[in-house]
Design an enzyme around this catalytic site. Structure first.
Site, short mmCIF file in Angstrom:
data_model
loop_
_atom_site.label_atom_id
_atom_site.label_comp_id
_atom_site.label_asym_id
_atom_site.label_seq_id
_atom_site.Cartn_x
_atom_site.Cartn_y
_atom_site.Cartn_z
N THR A 14 0.86 -1.09 -0.05
CA THR A 14 0.10 -0.08 0.14
C THR A 14 0.69 1.19 -0.03
O THR A 14 0.34 2.11 -0.53
CB THR A 14 -0.87 -0.07 1.23
OG1 THR A 14 -1.86 -1.22 1.02
CG2 THR A 14 -1.93 1.23 1.56
N GLN A 274 -4.44 -20.82 18.30
CA GLN A 274 -5.30 -20.04 17.41
C GLN A 274 -5.26 -18.63 18.31
O GLN A 274 -5.80 -17.58 17.65
CB GLN A 274 -6.59 -20.37 17.25
CG GLN A 274 -6.78 -21.48 16.35
CD GLN A 274 -8.10 -22.24 16.17
OE1 GLN A 274 -9.16 -21.66 16.28
NE2 GLN A 274 -8.37 -23.35 15.39
N CYS A 275 -4.81 -18.76 19.49
CA CYS A 275 -5.17 -17.41 20.33
C CYS A 275 -3.79 -16.53 19.86
O CYS A 275 -2.80 -17.06 19.83
CB CYS A 275 -5.01 -17.77 21.92
SG CYS A 275 -6.27 -18.53 22.55
#
Ligand code: ASP
Length: 339
Positions: A14, A274-275
């Site tokens: 970006t 996943q935490c």
């Protein structure tokens, strides 16, 4: 005072994009825009710099393991010529590239600072100019001897950071390790957290892009889809993105059987939570004890990006599976806490 000189490596993202009919796209000629924008800054306070661009520039969503070779090659080839390096990179996969370069460029004696932005430098209101200027100052004048990400006032260890916000300007954080520094009124660094200096051990190996797969655990996961994932014979290691401290549905015996058989065939399973704020404690709950029995390796508090890159790096550089298993538990470049 001797003049410091840094190299800016523009990969896309970006920060250097412009609007098109199909949405933001990377455009070349960023060097000119940077020079124009920096001419309004206190130029004399900045280090001298050269700038090179990747051809073609990419949206970092299109990052491929080969790009890591291109980036590492630029730094290794020009290492003696510059006092530091700034890598302008898209935010989507910046944490992957920063993690991988930390493994490829072990023993750095100079800063390699990744940065980018959420709003392009070409826009009137943007976060690009501050990220760029502060990253340049860090690369030129500060005793940082490792791969970092600088973003929105935070200096983060490259292999500890992740993108935590899709639209907020404070897009990066380091959930399991303190910030290495912050830029507010002044740039404040925390040298006690830096890696200990050591001699360079750079490696630029060839990666097999299929070698590492990621398997998120979810309610109702079934054995067939897991079997399909690992039926690709190029897959040598799988990151299990487990629940909490490393848990998964052990009552799904077909699923556990697929994992067990694959581990028996030599596929290496690496357990990552996943935490975001994580640690793996296999066996804390009975539902994860089976992982110890199968030989799944704990990824401790590593980010998924660092785990993915460490596996790729070790698969490409180690001589044997035993060596890979041993290295996975070792803190190579600050990616895990030293036990
Ligand atoms: N899609 C862009 C990229 O990663 C997003 C960004 O740079 O912020 O290249």
């Amino acid at each position: 005072m001797t003049t410091k000189k840094i190299l800016l490596i523009h990969t896309g993202g970006t920060i250097g994009m412009q609007a098109s009919e199909r949405g933001y796209i990377p455009v070349s000629g960023f060097a000119q825009l940077i020079t124009e924008r920096l001419s309004h800054s206190h130029h004399a306070a900045l280090p001298d710099f050269d700038i090179i661009e990747l051809h073609p520039l990419i949206d970092s969503a299109n990052l491929h393991p080969d790009h890591w070779n291109t980036l590492a090659e630029q730094v290794i080839r020009q290492y003696e010529k510059y006092d530091g390096f700034v890598i302008l990179h898209g935010t989507d996969t910046m944490a992957y590239s920063a993690s991988m370069l930390s493994f490829m460029l072990q023993g750095l004696g100079k800063p390699v600072i990744f940065t980018g932005s959420q709003i392009p430098l070409s826009e009137l209101r943007n976060d690009a100019l501050d990220n760029l200027i502060t990253a340049m100052l860090l690369a030129g004048f500060h005793p940082v001897n490792e791969v970092c990400v600088y973003f929105n006032g935070r200096l983060l260890r490259g292999n500890r950071c992740c993108k935590v916000k899709a639209t907020g300007l404070d897009a990066f954080d380091s959930p399991n390790f303190p910030w290495l520094g912050q830029a507010g009124l002044h740039i404040e660094l925390h040298p006690r957290l830096f890696l200990a200096p050591r001699s360079p051990q750079f490696q630029n190996p060839t990666f097999n892009s299929q070698a590492v797969a990621i398997l998120p655990i979810y309610p109702g996961i079934n054995a067939q889809s897991v079997a399909a994932l690992i039926s690709n014979t190029d897959v040598k290691a799988v990151i299990l993105r487990s629940y909490g401290v490393g848990n998964l549905p052990d009552e799904n015996s077909e699923f556990i059987e697929v994992l067990s058989q694959a581990a028996g065939r030599g596929i290496l399973f690496f357990n990552i939570s996943q935490c975001i704020q994580a640690d793996i404690i296999q066996g804390q709950y009975a539902c994860s004890t089976v992982l110890n029995e199968i030989g799944v390796i704990s990824g401790a508090e590593m980010t998924v990006e660092a785990a993915f890159c460490k596996l790729h790096y070790l698969l490409a550089t180690c001589q044997s599976p035993a060596e890979i298993r041993q290295q996975l538990g070792i803190n190579l470049v600050g990616e895990i806490d030293t036990p």
